[in-house]
Scaffold this motif. Structure first.
Motif, mmCIF file in Angstrom:
data_model
loop_
_atom_site.group_PDB
_atom_site.id
_atom_site.type_symbol
_atom_site.label_atom_id
_atom_site.label_comp_id
_atom_site.label_asym_id
_atom_site.label_seq_id
_atom_site.Cartn_x
_atom_site.Cartn_y
_atom_site.Cartn_z
ATOM 1 N N GLY A 160 93.196 -43.534 27.897
ATOM 2 C CA GLY A 160 93.498 -44.944 27.686
ATOM 3 C C GLY A 160 94.039 -45.634 28.913
ATOM 4 O O GLY A 160 94.813 -46.599 28.794
ATOM 5 N N MET A 161 93.649 -45.158 30.080
ATOM 6 C CA MET A 161 94.169 -45.717 31.331
ATOM 7 C C MET A 161 93.045 -46.343 32.156
ATOM 8 O O MET A 161 91.859 -46.129 31.893
ATOM 9 N N LEU A 162 93.420 -47.119 33.159
ATOM 10 C CA LEU A 162 92.450 -47.713 34.061
ATOM 11 C C LEU A 162 91.762 -46.647 34.887
ATOM 12 O O LEU A 162 92.343 -45.594 35.185
ATOM 13 N N ARG A 163 90.536 -46.931 35.310
ATOM 14 C CA ARG A 163 89.765 -45.976 36.114
ATOM 15 C C ARG A 163 90.507 -45.594 37.390
ATOM 16 O O ARG A 163 90.427 -44.456 37.852
ATOM 17 N N ALA A 164 91.240 -46.534 37.956
ATOM 18 C CA ALA A 164 91.977 -46.261 39.196
ATOM 19 C C ALA A 164 92.948 -45.105 39.029
ATOM 20 O O ALA A 164 93.178 -44.338 39.976
ATOM 21 N N PHE A 165 93.515 -44.971 37.838
ATOM 22 C CA PHE A 165 94.437 -43.863 37.599
ATOM 23 C C PHE A 165 93.709 -42.522 37.701
ATOM 24 O O PHE A 165 94.273 -41.533 38.171
ATOM 25 N N GLY A 166 92.463 -42.496 37.273
ATOM 26 C CA GLY A 166 91.665 -41.275 37.404
ATOM 27 C C GLY A 166 91.415 -40.921 38.856
ATOM 28 O O GLY A 166 91.481 -39.755 39.251
ATOM 29 N N HIS A 167 91.134 -41.955 39.668
ATOM 30 C CA HIS A 167 90.918 -41.708 41.096
ATOM 31 C C HIS A 167 92.197 -41.172 41.754
ATOM 32 O O HIS A 167 92.142 -40.258 42.587
ATOM 33 N N PRO A 200 89.493 -34.660 38.064
ATOM 34 C CA PRO A 200 90.959 -34.547 38.117
ATOM 35 C C PRO A 200 91.494 -33.228 37.556
ATOM 36 O O PRO A 200 92.642 -32.869 37.838
ATOM 37 N N ASP A 201 90.676 -32.512 36.771
ATOM 38 C CA ASP A 201 91.094 -31.221 36.214
ATOM 39 C C ASP A 201 90.587 -30.037 37.033
ATOM 40 O O ASP A 201 90.880 -28.882 36.693
ATOM 41 N N PHE A 202 89.829 -30.286 38.085
ATOM 42 C CA PHE A 202 89.224 -29.215 38.885
ATOM 43 C C PHE A 202 90.304 -28.531 39.717
ATOM 44 O O PHE A 202 91.032 -29.177 40.455
ATOM 45 N N ARG A 203 90.402 -27.216 39.588
ATOM 46 C CA ARG A 203 91.428 -26.455 40.278
ATOM 47 C C ARG A 203 90.813 -25.252 41.011
ATOM 48 O O ARG A 203 89.617 -25.009 40.938
ATOM 49 N N GLU A 204 91.660 -24.487 41.665
ATOM 50 C CA GLU A 204 91.191 -23.345 42.448
ATOM 51 C C GLU A 204 90.365 -22.381 41.605
ATOM 52 O O GLU A 204 89.362 -21.842 42.066
ATOM 53 N N LYS A 205 90.775 -22.157 40.361
ATOM 54 C CA LYS A 205 90.032 -21.223 39.505
ATOM 55 C C LYS A 205 88.616 -21.731 39.239
ATOM 56 O O LYS A 205 87.664 -20.934 39.101
ATOM 57 N N SER A 217 94.563 -39.481 40.293
ATOM 58 C CA SER A 217 94.791 -38.123 39.805
ATOM 59 C C SER A 217 93.846 -37.133 40.476
ATOM 60 O O SER A 217 94.168 -35.946 40.607
ATOM 61 N N GLY A 218 92.681 -37.622 40.909
ATOM 62 C CA GLY A 218 91.730 -36.747 41.585
ATOM 63 C C GLY A 218 92.182 -36.293 42.955
ATOM 64 O O GLY A 218 91.660 -35.307 43.495
ATOM 65 N N PRO A 261 79.584 -19.014 50.938
ATOM 66 C CA PRO A 261 78.831 -20.115 51.550
ATOM 67 C C PRO A 261 79.524 -20.593 52.821
ATOM 68 O O PRO A 261 80.750 -20.676 52.862
ATOM 69 N N ARG A 262 78.740 -20.893 53.814
ATOM 70 C CA ARG A 262 79.313 -21.435 55.045
ATOM 71 C C ARG A 262 79.699 -22.895 54.836
ATOM 72 O O ARG A 262 80.694 -23.369 55.381
ATOM 73 N N HIS A 263 78.897 -23.591 54.033
ATOM 74 C CA HIS A 263 79.099 -25.030 53.821
ATOM 75 C C HIS A 263 79.045 -25.327 52.327
ATOM 76 O O HIS A 263 78.022 -25.134 51.667
ATOM 77 N N ILE A 264 80.165 -25.801 51.785
ATOM 78 C CA ILE A 264 80.253 -26.229 50.390
ATOM 79 C C ILE A 264 80.304 -27.751 50.360
ATOM 80 O O ILE A 264 81.056 -28.369 51.117
ATOM 81 N N ALA A 265 79.502 -28.356 49.496
ATOM 82 C CA ALA A 265 79.525 -29.807 49.313
ATOM 83 C C ALA A 265 79.829 -30.096 47.849
ATOM 84 O O ALA A 265 79.302 -29.427 46.960
ATOM 85 N N ILE A 266 80.685 -31.081 47.600
ATOM 86 C CA ILE A 266 81.123 -31.360 46.232
ATOM 87 C C ILE A 266 80.939 -32.831 45.876
ATOM 88 O O ILE A 266 81.382 -33.720 46.611
ATOM 89 N N ILE A 267 80.295 -33.061 44.744
ATOM 90 C CA ILE A 267 80.206 -34.393 44.158
ATOM 91 C C ILE A 267 81.346 -34.493 43.156
ATOM 92 O O ILE A 267 81.313 -33.869 42.090
ATOM 93 N N MET A 268 82.371 -35.240 43.510
ATOM 94 C CA MET A 268 83.607 -35.294 42.725
ATOM 95 C C MET A 268 83.446 -36.349 41.622
ATOM 96 O O MET A 268 83.774 -37.520 41.819
ATOM 97 N N ASP A 269 82.965 -35.926 40.476
ATOM 98 C CA ASP A 269 82.604 -36.865 39.428
ATOM 99 C C ASP A 269 83.516 -36.709 38.204
ATOM 100 O O ASP A 269 83.987 -35.604 37.909
ATOM 101 N N GLY A 270 83.741 -37.819 37.515
ATOM 102 C CA GLY A 270 84.472 -37.760 36.252
ATOM 103 C C GLY A 270 85.837 -38.415 36.257
ATOM 104 O O GLY A 270 86.544 -38.380 35.245
ATOM 105 N N ASN A 271 86.219 -39.027 37.376
ATOM 106 C CA ASN A 271 87.540 -39.663 37.427
ATOM 107 C C ASN A 271 87.684 -40.763 36.377
ATOM 108 O O ASN A 271 88.718 -40.866 35.700
ATOM 109 N N GLY A 272 86.651 -41.605 36.266
ATOM 110 C CA GLY A 272 86.717 -42.712 35.325
ATOM 111 C C GLY A 272 86.792 -42.248 33.883
ATOM 112 O O GLY A 272 87.587 -42.773 33.088
ATOM 113 N N ARG A 273 85.984 -41.253 33.529
ATOM 114 C CA ARG A 273 86.006 -40.742 32.157
ATOM 115 C C ARG A 273 87.333 -40.064 31.843
ATOM 116 O O ARG A 273 87.857 -40.167 30.731
ATOM 117 N N TRP A 274 87.883 -39.372 32.830
ATOM 118 C CA TRP A 274 89.183 -38.712 32.651
ATOM 119 C C TRP A 274 90.245 -39.750 32.308
ATOM 120 O O TRP A 274 91.065 -39.550 31.401
#
Length: 246
Positions: A31-38, A217-222, A40-41, A13-26
């Protein structure tokens, strides 16, 4: 899934767009505040940006903060703005090393002064880079973008600079935030949610959509490679038939 990935330069793809979702649930799962998820992202952002640059992807757009996100609790919004400012400062050397040019779309005037200044400082310092264009969608909403474009076009008609007969898809595109970018080819959303949440509604009209259950926060190159494997297996017809493409 086989995660062995051999890039096909003719089918990336010439242009990849990503909706980075799930920080709060992570964060909640731990048992941490949502900010910690952000926070870690940020590592996922760094690895994804470097992976795309390595593959010579031309454009990467990250949905970092929507117009609707201003309605979140003040504490979380403040934390996001602080993370944005600190990340821009820390990641500037990485952008320079990888020849990445920073860009932004959205109503940046709504950002607090310090994050906004940091954003524009990094944009200025990377403006001569010739590699991948990294776009942060900040205070961005596609409906707001389209509304602003309609207002601009109406004003041109009102002042006699434009005739209604001149309105076409290219004209509308030239009044969008993304006017200097190609449309999205691949839209990735993490966390298992299957919607595009007011993101690039016009520009993703023919994009391939890829949804993964991986939290951001768990999304990696693979995981990026898996999305690209899926993309390369698809037939992009743009309204034509398979027989026409062959």
């Amino acid at each position: 899934m086989d995660t062995t990935f051999t890039p096909n330069a003719e089918n990336l793809p010439r242009h990849i767009a990503i909706i980075m979702d799930g920080n709060g649930r992570w964060a909640k799962q731990r048992g941490m505040l949502r900010a910690f998820g952000h926070e870690s992202g940020v590592k996922s952002v760094r690895e994804t940006v470097e992976a795309c640059a390595k593959l010579n992807i031309g454009y990467l757009t990250l949905y970092a903060f929507s117009t609707e996100n201003w309605n979140r609790p003040r504490l979380e919004v403040d934390a996001l703005m602080s993370i944005l400012m600190n990340s821009l400062k820390k990641e500037l050397p990485t952008m320079q090393k990888n020849n990445i040019r920073l860009n932004t779309i959205g109503n940046a005037d709504m950002l607090p002064d310090r994050p906004k200044k940091q954003l524009y400082d990094v944009i200025e310092q990377t403006k001569t880079n010739t590699g991948m264009v990294l776009t942060l969608a900040l205070s961005y909403g596609s409906r707001e973008e389209l509304t602003a474009a309609v207002k601009e076009i109406c004003e041109l008609i009102k002042t006699g600079q434009l005739d209604t007969a001149d309105i076409n898809e290219n004209l509308i595109g030239s009044h969008l935030y993304t006017r200097n970018m190609p449309d999205a080819d691949l839209v990735i959303r993490t966390s298992g949610e299957q919607r595009i949440s007011n993101f690039l509604l016009w520009q993703a009209a023919y994009a391939e959509l890829y949804f993964t259950n991986v939290l951001w926060p768990d999304f990696r190159e693979k995981d990026l490679h898996e999305a690209l494997i899926s993309y390369q297996k698809r037939e992009r017809r743009f309204g034509k038939t398979s027989e026409q493409l062959k």
